[in-house]
Design an enzyme around this catalytic site. Structure first.
Site, PDB file in Angstrom:
ATOM      1  N   ARG A  20       8.704  15.761  28.969  1.00 30.94           N
ATOM      2  CA  ARG A  20       8.813  17.255  28.763  1.00 30.94           C
ATOM      3  C   ARG A  20      10.205  17.855  28.726  1.00 30.94           C
ATOM      4  O   ARG A  20      10.641  18.224  27.496  1.00 30.94           O
ATOM      5  CB  ARG A  20       7.937  17.859  30.099  1.00 30.94           C
ATOM      6  CG  ARG A  20       7.631  19.380  29.673  1.00 30.94           C
ATOM      7  CD  ARG A  20       8.718  20.543  29.973  1.00 30.94           C
ATOM      8  NE  ARG A  20       9.445  20.429  31.282  1.00 30.94           N
ATOM      9  CZ  ARG A  20      10.299  21.316  31.452  1.00 30.94           C
ATOM     10  NH1 ARG A  20      10.810  21.737  30.476  1.00 30.94           N
ATOM     11  NH2 ARG A  20      10.925  21.234  32.607  1.00 30.94           N
ATOM     12  N   ASP A  21      10.997  17.958  29.691  1.00 32.20           N
ATOM     13  CA  ASP A  21      12.280  18.377  29.804  1.00 32.20           C
ATOM     14  C   ASP A  21      13.229  17.651  28.990  1.00 32.20           C
ATOM     15  O   ASP A  21      14.149  18.045  28.337  1.00 32.20           O
ATOM     16  CB  ASP A  21      12.840  18.478  31.207  1.00 32.20           C
ATOM     17  CG  ASP A  21      14.078  19.217  31.318  1.00 32.20           C
ATOM     18  OD1 ASP A  21      14.336  19.855  30.435  1.00 32.20           O
ATOM     19  OD2 ASP A  21      14.661  19.266  32.584  1.00 32.20           O
ATOM     20  N   HIS A 212      16.790  18.101  41.105  1.00 33.84           N
ATOM     21  CA  HIS A 212      16.549  17.941  39.565  1.00 33.84           C
ATOM     22  C   HIS A 212      18.270  18.340  39.137  1.00 33.84           C
ATOM     23  O   HIS A 212      18.386  19.482  39.331  1.00 33.84           O
ATOM     24  CB  HIS A 212      15.692  18.727  39.092  1.00 33.84           C
ATOM     25  CG  HIS A 212      15.769  18.770  37.555  1.00 33.84           C
ATOM     26  ND1 HIS A 212      14.338  18.566  36.865  1.00 33.84           N
ATOM     27  CD2 HIS A 212      16.679  19.093  36.475  1.00 33.84           C
ATOM     28  CE1 HIS A 212      14.933  18.544  35.584  1.00 33.84           C
ATOM     29  NE2 HIS A 212      16.141  18.932  35.510  1.00 33.84           N
ATOM     30  N   CYS A 245      18.745  22.240  29.249  1.00 28.61           N
ATOM     31  CA  CYS A 245      17.942  23.561  28.968  1.00 28.61           C
ATOM     32  C   CYS A 245      18.587  24.245  27.612  1.00 28.61           C
ATOM     33  O   CYS A 245      19.935  24.355  27.355  1.00 28.61           O
ATOM     34  CB  CYS A 245      18.578  24.432  30.055  1.00 28.61           C
ATOM     35  SG  CYS A 245      17.742  25.934  29.870  1.00 28.61           S
ATOM     36  N   ASN A 254      19.858  15.602  31.003  1.00 30.81           N
ATOM     37  CA  ASN A 254      19.516  15.376  32.456  1.00 30.81           C
ATOM     38  C   ASN A 254      20.153  14.169  32.958  1.00 30.81           C
ATOM     39  O   ASN A 254      20.696  13.483  32.321  1.00 30.81           O
ATOM     40  CB  ASN A 254      18.121  15.273  32.578  1.00 30.81           C
ATOM     41  CG  ASN A 254      17.379  16.655  32.531  1.00 30.81           C
ATOM     42  OD1 ASN A 254      17.140  17.312  33.072  1.00 30.81           O
ATOM     43  ND2 ASN A 254      16.597  16.607  31.269  1.00 30.81           N
TER      44      ASN A 254
END
Length: 317
Positions: A20-21, A212, A245, A254
């Protein structure tokens, strides 16, 4: 396993957010079959918790337009815990129908980032969350809360710790125990991690805190290490370091899952993950995306991986 460090938990749980991210900001659509292939590879490596997709408008995030199809491939796995990000009631209805184990509700600790990220005020976000909580009642689908910009905002700068604890309390009041502090902007430092974990533990003592981190400034794993020192057991990471993001200037990826697993194992913290297989998943992610990813362990290998002396030249002179 490495040498156990006093005060560290014996084990940690890593939620893989790459599907997802990690993929959400990829401009070119990743075929559904390849997403499923990557998730299966991660399952084979031993990961059992996934933020597997998000039920958002295809116009807003085209990459996630196959959310139901991806979920359908894994919804019957009794050994996997599958969560999905949901921004509103429509997304929640779709996620419940798809069979997710939990829905992740997210809002920023800063007003300006919330407006950029979801195009609504923080108060409007929480009004929507109350409706989602009502939808989830009696379905068996849990709710989890994520606090974006928990360590700083790219538009406002410092985020007050009180804004973070206030948001955590509001999540608790909606029935959420699992609360993630999100370093959306890569602004976390070890000192901030310690400060905010301590504050959250006091404000919401029954919360199951997860961390996170993004590696924007190169200290993502150091921040994870600080979290371990505070006894935190739940972390999120993205295979190969995918993601970042799309609503943050100069954002990078990430923290890499395989790098985190390597650090944890070398610190005597068990994860249940096979690092060799996981590095294979990272290389698969590179192949699927079609470019080099920032993860380091998949390039260098684990600490005790040896090589023939003939593999490098001998110094002269």
């Amino acid at each position: 396993m490495g040498i156990a460090i006093p005060g560290f938990p014996a084990s940690a749980i890593i939620t893989e957010v790459g599907p997802r991210d990690g993929l959400q900001s990829e401009a070119e659509f990743v075929p559904t079959a390849r997403k499923i292939e990557l998730i299966q590879s991660l399952l084979d490596a031993g990961l059992r918790r996934f933020e597997i997709t998000s039920f958002v408008s295809p116009r807003a995030v085209p990459q996630m337009r196959d959310a139901a199809e991806v979920m359908a491939a894994f919804r019957d796995r009794d050994d996997a815990h599958l969560t999905a990000l949901v921004p509103n009631a429509r997304g929640a209805e779709a996620a419940i129908e798809a069979g997710v184990d939990a829905m992740v509700l997210f809002a920023s600790a800063s007003e300006s980032h919330n407006l950029k990220n979801v195009n609504r005020s923080r108060e409007a976000s929480f009004e929507g969350f109350a409706g989602i909580a009502r939808l989830a009642e009696g379905t068996g689908v849990a709710l989890q809360g994520a606090i974006a910009t928990a360590f700083g905002c790219p538009f406002e700068g410092e985020v007050a710790v009180e804004a973070v604890t206030d948001q955590a309390r509001r999540y608790r009041d909606l029935g959420m125990r699992h609360i993630t502090l999100g370093d959306t902007t890569g602004m976390a430092t070890p000192a901030l991690v310690i400060q905010r974990v301590e504050a959250l533990a006091q404000a919401v003592p029954d919360a199951d805190i997860a961390l996170h981190f993004h590696n924007t400034r190169g200290v993502g794993l150091v921040c994870a290490y600080a979290g371990l020192s505070m006894g935190i057991r739940h972390f999120e990471a993205s295979i190969g370091g995918l993601g970042g993001c799309p609503f943050v200037p100069r954002a990078t990826g990430n923290v890499s899952t395989e790098d985190m697993v390597y650090l944890f194992h070398e610190s005597g913290v068990e994860t249940g993950v096979d690092l060799d297989r996981l590095t294979g998943s990272a290389r698969l992610a590179e192949e699927i995306i079609g470019r080099e990813l920032p993860g380091q362990v998949m390039k260098a290998g684990p600490r005790l991986q040896t090589a023939s002396t003939d593999s490098v030249r001998t110094a002269h002179g």
